[in-house]
Design an enzyme around this catalytic site. Structure first.
Site: not given
Length: 1076
Positions: A392, A775
């Protein structure tokens, strides 16, 4: 795309698509296609073949469009029954089965093929497709998946591209199997009763022989499954020889792949009794505290009672989700017997493994390389594993390091598999201080190990050279080996990039075997587009993996979490491929274990209490929470689908039944759940080619509804026909109608920056946006839909990672987690009010509530930690003088707290040192990182002031063992706990001085206050050691700030003194008159 064919970069929005080939490499020559008289099937690219008479097979008599017999028969049975070119309806050829709509035929010379589908090598629905040099037999099970696939693309296969254009092999059975999917309707021919049945072949000799053969096969199959129901057998089956062994193997293969190992009842029942007793004691304790205020210190008493009530609520949220802890056990041998028998094609499910990285300076490439090497060497069929690395930060350093890793993997992977070594990350394998010759019997092992260690050291030198080179960025930016400018020179404005390093046609290892596919991915980034950090990167990997390989399951790890056990994927498949659990399991979570932590785990980096106590408790309810790494997902769950629940799963739980009694009518939630299940079933219906719809294909009465269904899918998943088609492949694999030549452009398209606009990505699909702790949010959404999760904790940890052992880095990590929880608390996805129409269980909801509200505990915690110092400075206390009866409540409360902790340690196996470290860091984090997170979260949500996301440093120790532990890094997070320490130390000195001056009678109350203050200091002791560092020296800035704040606080308190009335002040100053 072919491995090592070069990098693919481009942007769908800018209509750019380029292939950058390695320096000096020419495009590989295309392989000559197999043909007969130049006839190649225009659907699958295979040979057209010949007919029964030996002539070239012609599917369409009108235009002679080249189509092979398997594709012709598939189109007739599962497709639109028309020629792709002229749209003329296909007629039945000799040797092909009859389908609905065929004209009546008077000749009976082909009745065998007309009525029945042949098995084995016959042509029909179980035809043999010759592909890439091997025969693949499609069973009715795989056809059942195919008929649900939208035929959105078609075309000829290009040599050197993604080879698996057929459904993945784990759904393919051998040609000798007589398996028939009961969900697939059997073709029926309407019989005219006015005609003689013999004309249809019924009651003829051939017909009777076929019936007899069918019965013999059924009897044989029944013998094979007889062991499944032992209670139905009249006696023990005595098998001798190989037949008896085979029957035993079949019996073992049908046993469950895992089982629940309950905690012994003598431990668990006593634990529950103590919890209930503690709850009762708390009620009496608060009754006493509320009804007995301290008159001369009312403010202190009120603050303390509020704090204690909040602590009690926090304890309830933490305690009750641990009401039913369980352990689990897997059976890898049964998994192999059922899905991976030796000598037979593996039926294990394909898995895509995701590795995420951002900054190669904070996440060293050598650590990422070790993680990738451990994945490539995993004990799993190589054609079933694909590794995707998400960069990324678009760093050329990561790309070049991955290229070096792919080359070293050709030597490392066969060495690991030959000698069965663990772990398979070379850095950690060679660093083990164990007897590496134990259980090794091959004489060549020592020599090969020495040679491999030398190879790895040379590999490390090459990686270090790349890192050193990357320290100085050229003014014109980085350039690749062929002189092309690196597309990712601007990390905030660059096209999407994809490079396949290993896999099919990517070269073999040193033993001549194929390696798992390794793919480098860097998604497109442009100014003005929201990228959603890690969650956005993971969603891009979901899409690109679906286009290229489409594994049925996904496993994500951080770049510093390597596979410590080569059996990790098989451990997960014991749950995912279990018939009883797999259809309703959204993910399998593994515990996090860490290397490089100091012996005493000063800052509770191991987090043993959470992973060995809390997660086991959740596993007995609806499953553990997702912790961001070391987790294997069901791809369908990430797509936002509901689970396949049974009637028992949808029934109200026993608590509802006992409270509400029996009801004749089904509850509203029960009916809503059934309706959702029906909607999911309907959504799995076939989606058809948009061009076919426009041209008016026969067989569809309502074209508008099909068009609307297609638009709904595009609104949900985005405008990628290939990706939408892959979502219907529940068993994984690339849709058979996909044109491999279009995969490259489609892969670049699905990672473009604007692909997610006006879709449900990040809202209902994939990793959920809205928090830096994506998450928690992602797992919560799945559980709210009714999915369950599994906690897999095998004896050998499956994954190990690195943790920040430095105090400042550790606090910054905890700050990021707490900030994410505050963001969820202030969002619409807050578990307090979200998801009540779903299937989230009550105790599971309490666990999620506790996960997001724990940062708020920092406010009462820091107030409670300051109270002892205030009591010592003012000679007041938060508790009035207590009687023996009241003292009993305090004694019972402390006894129940310790008893609960001891019993938890007993059933979980956690050591008392780990438990104490966890308690200490709860106070350290609560008085620093959690407090900052509350205010930063409020500023971000209410005022829109965003805080920077910092990646935790994962640099290795190069200056000695635990050198990073003693390095001090300034951060404002250190100020609040240091202030609490100084205030308590000052208060202790003031209290002791006051007792010395006041005489003996002051020492009794002093002991209670001193104990209170010492208890706070003991909890902050690891923090104090961290401030001292190796040289036992605290930085000057910390001392100055802490003493300044403590002094200001003390002076203000003395000046205001809120517990002295105005009259008392006047008396003390001599201003009292005659009326005093």
């Amino acid at each position: 795309m072919a491995a090592n064919a070069g990098m693919v970069a481009g942007s769908r929005n800018r209509n750019e698509f380029v292939m950058i080939r390695p320096d000096g490499d020419a495009p590989p020559p295309a392989k000559p296609g197999k043909s007969v008289n130049g006839q190649v099937c225009q659907i699958c690219g295979d040979t057209v073949g010949v007919s029964a008479t030996g002539d070239v097979f012609v599917a369409c008599n009108e235009c002679a469009f080249p189509v092979c017999r398997p594709c012709y028969e598939y189109e007739r049975k599962e497709g639109n029954q028309c020629c792709p070119q002229c749209k003329t309806r296909y007629k039945r050829h000799k040797g092909s089965p009859r389908v609905q709509g065929d004209e009546e035929e008077e000749d009976v010379d082909d009745l065998d093929n007309e009525f029945n589908y042949k098995h084995g090598n016959g042509k029909g629905p179980e035809w043999q497709i010759q592909r890439q040099g091997e025969d693949v037999d499609l069973s009715s099970s795989s056809r059942h998946e195919q008929h649900r696939i939208p035929r959105l693309t078609s075309g000829q296969q290009i040599s050197g591209e993604i080879p698996d254009a057929s459904p993945d092999r784990h759904s393919i059975r051998s040609g000798t199997s007589s398996y028939v999917d009961p969900s697939v309707p059997v073709p029926v021919r309407i019989v005219d009763p006015s005609k003689d049945l013999n004309s249809y072949g019924i009651n003829s000799v051939d017909w009777q022989e076929r019936v007899a053969s069918w019965r013999n096969k059924q009897d044989k199959n029944m013998m094979q499954v007889a062991n499944k129901y032992p209670e139905a057998r009249g006696g023990d089956m005595e098998g001798t020889g190989s037949n008896g062994e085979d029957m035993q193997m079949v019996d073992d293969a049908r046993l469950p792949l895992s089982r629940i190992v309950p905690i012994p009842s003598n431990q668990l029942n006593l634990y529950r009794i103590v919890i209930i007793l503690r709850l009762i004691i708390l009620m009496f304790f608060f009754q006493y505290r509320v009804t007995h205020p301290v008159r001369d210190a009312y403010g202190l008493w009120l603050v303390s009672v509020i704090c204690e009530i909040w602590f009690a609520l926090s304890w309830l949220l933490d305690q009750f989700p641990k009401w039913y802890p369980i352990n689990r056990e897997t059976y890898l041998d049964r998994l192999a017997l059922r899905y991976d028998r030796e000598g037979e094609p593996s039926q294990l499910a394909p898995i895509d493994v995701f590795v995420s990285t951002v900054d190669p300076l904070k996440e060293p490439p050598l650590i990422t390389a070790n993680t990738v090497l451990s994945i490539l060497a995993v004990d799993y069929p190589v054609d079933k594993v694909s590794c995707y690395v998400s960069d990324d930060g678009s760093a050329m350093l990561t790309f070049e390091a991955l290229s070096e890793t792919a080359e070293f993997a050709r030597k490392w992977v066969p060495f690991c598999k030959k000698h069965n070594i663990e772990p398979r990350a070379p850095e950690f394998y060679f660093a083990q201080k164990i007897d590496y010759l134990k259980d090794k019997i091959q004489p060549s092992f020592v020599k090969e190990r020495r040679a491999m260690k030398r190879e790895y050291e040379e590999f490390k030198v090459r990686i270090n050279a790349l890192v050193a080179k990357a320290q100085k960025v050229p003014e014109e930016g980085w350039t690749m080996a062929d002189g092309t400018a690196w597309p990712g020179n601007n990390p905030r404005d660059h096209p999407g990039m994809i490079q396949v390093f290993l896999g099919h046609s990517g070269g073999l290892d040193t033993d001549g075997n194929e390696l798992p596919r390794l793919v480098y991915v860097s998604r497109e980034k442009r100014p003005g587009f929201q990228h959603h950090k890690k969650a956005g990167a993971m969603n891009a990997l979901i899409r690109v993996s679906a286009v290229l390989t489409n594994g049925a399951y996904l496993l994500n790890v951080d770049c510093d979490h390597y596979f410590n056990s080569s059996k990790a994927l098989r451990e997960a498949m014991c749950f995912m491929m279990d018939p009883a659990l797999g259809r309703k399991t959204c993910y399998v979570q593994f515990p996090q274990r860490f290397d490089g932590i100091d012996l005493h785990d000063r800052y509770a980096n191991r987090n043993i209490v959470f992973f060995d106590i809390n997660m086991k408790g959740l596993d007995g309810i609806q499953g553990p929470v997702y912790v961001g790494t070391g987790c294997c997902f069901n791809r369908q769950a990430l797509y936002g689908y509901d689970p396949v629940l049974t009637e028992a799963d949808l029934e109200p739980n026993i608590v509802v039944k006992s409270c509400c009694g029996g009801r004749k009518k089904k509850s509203k939630s029960y009916m809503d759940s059934k309706n959702r299940m029906m909607k999911r079933t309907e959504s799995s219906a076939p989606i058809f080619n948009m061009e076919d719809i426009e041209e008016g294909i026969e067989g569809y009465e309502d074209e508008r509804s099909v068009l609307m269904s297609q638009k709904r899918l595009e609104k949900r998943f985005g405008q990628s026909p290939i990706f939408i088609a892959s979502t219907f492949m529940t068993q994984g694999g690339i849709p058979p109608s996909t044109n491999p030549a279009s995969l490259l452009k489609e892969a670049i398209h699905v990672i473009s920056c604007g692909y997610e606009d006006k879709t449900e990505w990040g809202k209902e699909i994939g990793w959920i946006y809205g928090s830096v702790t994506e998450d928690i949010l992602t797992g919560f959404k799945m559980h709210a839909r009714g999915w369950i999760s599994i906690y897999c904790m095998p004896p050998r940890p499956c994954f190990k990672g690195s943790a920040p052992i430095n105090l400042s880095d550790r606090l910054n990590q905890v700050l990021r987690w707490a900030l994410g929880s505050v963001e969820i608390l202030l969002s619409r996805h807050c578990p307090i009010w979200y998801g009540y129409n779903g299937r989230l269980k009550l105790l599971e909801r309490l666990a999620y509530i506790n996960t997001i509200v724990y940062p708020i505990t920092s406010i009462p915690l820091i107030a409670y930690c300051v109270l002892p110092a205030i009591c010592l400075l003012t000679n007041k206390f938060i508790i009035p003088e207590i009687s023996n009866y009241a003292g009993m409540f305090f004694i019972l409360l402390f006894a129940s707290i310790f008893a609960t902790g001891i019993l938890e340690l007993r059933w979980s196996g956690v050591g008392i040192e780990d438990w104490w470290r966890n308690e200490q860091f709860w106070v350290i984090g609560g008085t620093s990182a959690h407090l900052f997170a509350v205010f930063q979260g409020l500023l971000k949500v209410l005022a829109g002031i965003d805080t920077n996301f910092t990646v935790t440093s994962k640099a290795s120790d190069e200056d000695g063992d635990f050198a990073e532990l003693y390095v001090f890094k300034w951060t404002s997070l250190l100020i609040p706990p240091t202030t609490v320490l100084v205030i308590n130390l000052v208060g202790m000195v003031a209290g002791i001085s006051y007792a010395i001056n006041s005489g003996y009678q002051s020492w009794g109350p002093l002991f209670g206050k001193l104990f209170f203050s010492i208890w706070v200091i003991l909890h902050l002791y690891p923090f104090l050691k961290g401030l001292m560092g190796r040289q036992n020296r605290t930085p000057t800035i910390v001392i100055v700030w802490s003493i300044l704040l403590a002094s200001i606080f003390s002076l203000l308190w003395v000046k205001i003194d809120p517990f002295i009335s105005p009259t008392q002040k006047a008396v003390a100053l001599g201003q009292c008159g005659v009326n005093c």
